[in-house]
Write a protein that holds these residues in place. Structure first.
Motif, PDB file in Angstrom:
ATOM      1  N   LEU A  59      20.354  91.314  29.606  1.00  0.00           N
ATOM      2  CA  LEU A  59      20.463  91.308  31.062  1.00  0.00           C
ATOM      3  C   LEU A  59      19.273  90.537  31.614  1.00  0.00           C
ATOM      4  O   LEU A  59      18.276  90.323  30.914  1.00  0.00           O
ATOM      5  N   ASP A  60      19.351  90.124  32.868  1.00  0.00           N
ATOM      6  CA  ASP A  60      18.232  89.409  33.481  1.00  0.00           C
ATOM      7  C   ASP A  60      16.980  90.271  33.412  1.00  0.00           C
ATOM      8  O   ASP A  60      17.004  91.438  33.816  1.00  0.00           O
ATOM      9  N   GLY A  61      15.908  89.708  32.912  1.00  0.00           N
ATOM     10  CA  GLY A  61      14.645  90.429  32.856  1.00  0.00           C
ATOM     11  C   GLY A  61      14.070  90.622  34.252  1.00  0.00           C
ATOM     12  O   GLY A  61      14.323  89.821  35.162  1.00  0.00           O
ATOM     13  N   VAL A  62      13.319  91.688  34.417  1.00  0.00           N
ATOM     14  CA  VAL A  62      12.681  91.975  35.701  1.00  0.00           C
ATOM     15  C   VAL A  62      11.186  92.098  35.465  1.00  0.00           C
ATOM     16  O   VAL A  62      10.742  92.905  34.645  1.00  0.00           O
ATOM     17  N   PHE A  63      10.427  91.297  36.186  1.00  0.00           N
ATOM     18  CA  PHE A  63       8.970  91.318  36.111  1.00  0.00           C
ATOM     19  C   PHE A  63       8.433  91.784  37.456  1.00  0.00           C
ATOM     20  O   PHE A  63       8.893  91.341  38.499  1.00  0.00           O
ATOM     21  N   ALA A  64       7.452  92.680  37.415  1.00  0.00           N
ATOM     22  CA  ALA A  64       6.828  93.179  38.641  1.00  0.00           C
ATOM     23  C   ALA A  64       5.321  93.014  38.552  1.00  0.00           C
ATOM     24  O   ALA A  64       4.714  93.337  37.533  1.00  0.00           O
ATOM     25  N   THR A  65       4.739  92.528  39.625  1.00  0.00           N
ATOM     26  CA  THR A  65       3.281  92.454  39.692  1.00  0.00           C
ATOM     27  C   THR A  65       2.734  93.790  40.191  1.00  0.00           C
ATOM     28  O   THR A  65       3.473  94.607  40.746  1.00  0.00           O
ATOM     29  N   ASP A  66       1.447  93.974  40.012  1.00  0.00           N
ATOM     30  CA  ASP A  66       0.807  95.194  40.517  1.00  0.00           C
ATOM     31  C   ASP A  66       1.037  95.353  42.016  1.00  0.00           C
ATOM     32  O   ASP A  66       1.245  96.464  42.509  1.00  0.00           O
TER      33      ASP A  66
ATOM     34  N   ALA B  44       0.500 110.525  46.051  1.00  0.00           N
ATOM     35  CA  ALA B  44       1.022 111.735  45.408  1.00  0.00           C
ATOM     36  C   ALA B  44       1.356 111.497  43.930  1.00  0.00           C
ATOM     37  O   ALA B  44       1.891 112.374  43.276  1.00  0.00           O
ATOM     38  N   GLY B  45       1.054 110.313  43.437  1.00  0.00           N
ATOM     39  CA  GLY B  45       1.396 109.958  42.058  1.00  0.00           C
ATOM     40  C   GLY B  45       2.570 109.003  42.055  1.00  0.00           C
ATOM     41  O   GLY B  45       3.317 108.901  43.015  1.00  0.00           O
ATOM     42  N   GLY B  46       2.725 108.313  40.976  1.00  0.00           N
ATOM     43  CA  GLY B  46       3.804 107.341  40.882  1.00  0.00           C
ATOM     44  C   GLY B  46       3.493 106.070  41.643  1.00  0.00           C
ATOM     45  O   GLY B  46       2.333 105.783  41.960  1.00  0.00           O
ATOM     46  N   PHE B  47       4.540 105.331  41.956  1.00  0.00           N
ATOM     47  CA  PHE B  47       4.385 104.023  42.580  1.00  0.00           C
ATOM     48  C   PHE B  47       5.466 103.827  43.638  1.00  0.00           C
ATOM     49  O   PHE B  47       6.490 104.495  43.633  1.00  0.00           O
ATOM     50  N   VAL B  48       5.226 102.879  44.527  1.00  0.00           N
ATOM     51  CA  VAL B  48       6.185 102.529  45.574  1.00  0.00           C
ATOM     52  C   VAL B  48       6.607 101.085  45.326  1.00  0.00           C
ATOM     53  O   VAL B  48       5.789 100.174  45.431  1.00  0.00           O
ATOM     54  N   PRO B  49       7.891 100.876  44.985  1.00  0.00           N
ATOM     55  CA  PRO B  49       8.351  99.509  44.718  1.00  0.00           C
ATOM     56  C   PRO B  49       8.633  98.733  45.992  1.00  0.00           C
ATOM     57  O   PRO B  49       9.122  99.297  46.978  1.00  0.00           O
ATOM     58  N   GLU B  50       8.331  97.456  45.979  1.00  0.00           N
ATOM     59  CA  GLU B  50       8.672  96.569  47.091  1.00  0.00           C
ATOM     60  C   GLU B  50      10.197  96.400  47.139  1.00  0.00           C
ATOM     61  O   GLU B  50      10.859  96.433  46.088  1.00  0.00           O
TER      62      GLU B  50
ATOM     63  N   ARG C  85      15.965  92.876  42.891  1.00  0.00           N
ATOM     64  CA  ARG C  85      16.045  92.157  41.614  1.00  0.00           C
ATOM     65  C   ARG C  85      16.502  93.078  40.485  1.00  0.00           C
ATOM     66  O   ARG C  85      17.291  92.691  39.625  1.00  0.00           O
ATOM     67  N   LEU C  86      16.023  94.308  40.496  1.00  0.00           N
ATOM     68  CA  LEU C  86      16.435  95.275  39.477  1.00  0.00           C
ATOM     69  C   LEU C  86      17.933  95.578  39.617  1.00  0.00           C
ATOM     70  O   LEU C  86      18.672  95.591  38.630  1.00  0.00           O
ATOM     71  N   ASP C  87      18.396  95.783  40.842  1.00  0.00           N
ATOM     72  CA  ASP C  87      19.813  96.056  41.064  1.00  0.00           C
ATOM     73  C   ASP C  87      20.688  94.870  40.633  1.00  0.00           C
ATOM     74  O   ASP C  87      21.767  95.059  40.078  1.00  0.00           O
ATOM     75  N   ARG C  88      20.209  93.641  40.875  1.00  0.00           N
ATOM     76  CA  ARG C  88      20.962  92.464  40.420  1.00  0.00           C
ATOM     77  C   ARG C  88      21.029  92.420  38.893  1.00  0.00           C
ATOM     78  O   ARG C  88      22.056  92.086  38.313  1.00  0.00           O
ATOM     79  N   ALA C  89      19.920  92.762  38.234  1.00  0.00           N
ATOM     80  CA  ALA C  89      19.902  92.776  36.768  1.00  0.00           C
ATOM     81  C   ALA C  89      20.861  93.821  36.209  1.00  0.00           C
ATOM     82  O   ALA C  89      21.486  93.609  35.165  1.00  0.00           O
ATOM     83  N   LEU C  90      21.005  94.940  36.920  1.00  0.00           N
ATOM     84  CA  LEU C  90      21.876  96.026  36.459  1.00  0.00           C
ATOM     85  C   LEU C  90      23.331  95.854  36.886  1.00  0.00           C
ATOM     86  O   LEU C  90      24.209  96.565  36.388  1.00  0.00           O
ATOM     87  N   ALA C  91      23.612  94.922  37.773  1.00  0.00           N
ATOM     88  CA  ALA C  91      24.960  94.734  38.310  1.00  0.00           C
ATOM     89  C   ALA C  91      26.039  94.550  37.234  1.00  0.00           C
ATOM     90  O   ALA C  91      27.131  95.098  37.376  1.00  0.00           O
ATOM     91  N   PRO C  92      25.781  93.825  36.149  1.00  0.00           N
ATOM     92  CA  PRO C  92      26.834  93.685  35.132  1.00  0.00           C
ATOM     93  C   PRO C  92      27.279  95.014  34.520  1.00  0.00           C
ATOM     94  O   PRO C  92      28.385  95.115  33.998  1.00  0.00           O
ATOM     95  N   LEU C  93      26.467  96.034  34.614  1.00  0.00           N
ATOM     96  CA  LEU C  93      26.836  97.337  34.055  1.00  0.00           C
ATOM     97  C   LEU C  93      27.855  98.064  34.917  1.00  0.00           C
ATOM     98  O   LEU C  93      28.575  98.932  34.429  1.00  0.00           O
ATOM     99  N   ALA C  94      27.925  97.723  36.185  1.00  0.00           N
ATOM    100  CA  ALA C  94      28.849  98.409  37.096  1.00  0.00           C
ATOM    101  C   ALA C  94      30.303  98.197  36.681  1.00  0.00           C
ATOM    102  O   ALA C  94      31.128  99.095  36.823  1.00  0.00           O
ATOM    103  N   SER C  95      30.608  97.027  36.141  1.00  0.00           N
ATOM    104  CA  SER C  95      31.986  96.734  35.760  1.00  0.00           C
ATOM    105  C   SER C  95      32.248  96.966  34.275  1.00  0.00           C
ATOM    106  O   SER C  95      33.363  96.814  33.817  1.00  0.00           O
ATOM    107  N   ARG C  96      31.239  97.326  33.540  1.00  0.00           N
ATOM    108  CA  ARG C  96      31.387  97.523  32.095  1.00  0.00           C
ATOM    109  C   ARG C  96      31.992  98.891  31.802  1.00  0.00           C
ATOM    110  O   ARG C  96      31.528  99.903  32.296  1.00  0.00           O
ATOM    111  N   THR C  97      32.988  98.900  30.972  1.00  0.00           N
ATOM    112  CA  THR C  97      33.625 100.139  30.560  1.00  0.00           C
ATOM    113  C   THR C  97      32.772 100.777  29.482  1.00  0.00           C
ATOM    114  O   THR C  97      32.437 100.115  28.497  1.00  0.00           O
ATOM    115  N   PRO C  98      32.399 102.041  29.649  1.00  0.00           N
ATOM    116  CA  PRO C  98      31.604 102.686  28.611  1.00  0.00           C
ATOM    117  C   PRO C  98      32.361 102.719  27.288  1.00  0.00           C
ATOM    118  O   PRO C  98      33.581 102.836  27.260  1.00  0.00           O
TER     119      PRO C  98
END
Length: 186
Positions: free
Chosen positions: A134-141, A149-155, A161-174
């Motif tokens: 799938l399309d790789g996703v790179f994130a800068t700091d 409170a812990g964790g991170f807040v994504p832009e 970009r992450l949702d676009r990379a995962l889009a091919p899975l939406a139509s894939r039959t398990p």
């Protein structure tokens, strides 16, 4: 869908581990089984000695082999994926990623490390048989700001970009489990 994630950061509070977990939350409705491998928690002596007979190492390798989707999360250090990831990937059989979907994720201090996905990580994944990357996703700091409170807040752009990379899975039959052989009557 059986998903195995590999988090290959040496740090406990890692942007790459957080991004890997965040990607998995976007797939919750598709998961039938999930294995989370935190490479830093595998036994160091067995990992460095390539002891695939060690029960924890063997279980981690088997989790990768059973997966339909392997999510690989790593920080980028000095223009390459983490040494922890390399040590683990070296334990996998040559075709461990064949017929699997693979989602490469990486984090780094600046956009200068972006090409490490294409020039360092993807070639080793391909060497392990990955043909369905799938399309790789790179994130800068800066795209993953620490939250008080812990964790991170994504832009928003990172989420898109992450949702676009995962889009091919939406139509894939398990993959359906194999049907048992009918009993033979004598």
């Amino acid at each position: 869908m059986h998903i195995t994630s590999l988090s290959a950061s040496p740090s406990e509070r890692s942007r790459s581990a957080w991004l890997t977990q965040f990607a998995l939350t976007r797939l919750e409705s598709r998961v039938t089984r999930y294995d989370d491998i935190l490479v830093r928690r595998l036994p160091a002596a067995a990992l460095l000695a390539a002891d695939v007979q060690d029960p924890e190492i063997a279980a981690a390798v088997q989790a990768v082999e059973r997966a339909d989707l392997v999510v690989v999360g790593t920080p980028i250090f000095k223009a390459a994926y983490s040494g922890l990831l390399k040590v683990f990937l070296d334990l996998l059989p040559p075709d461990a990623l064949r017929d699997k979907l693979v989602l490469p994720l990486a984090t780094g201090g600046s956009p200068a490390h972006l090409l490490a996905l294409d020039y360092a990580l993807k070639p080793v994944l391909s060497a392990l048989g990955a043909r369905h990357l799938l399309d790789g996703v790179f994130a800068t700091d800066a795209q993953l700001r620490r939250h008080e409170a812990g964790g991170f807040v994504p832009e928003p752009d990172l989420i898109a970009r992450l949702d676009r990379a995962l889009a091919p899975l939406a139509s894939r039959t398990p993959r359906m489990p194999a049907r048992p052989e009918p009993a033979l009557s004598c």
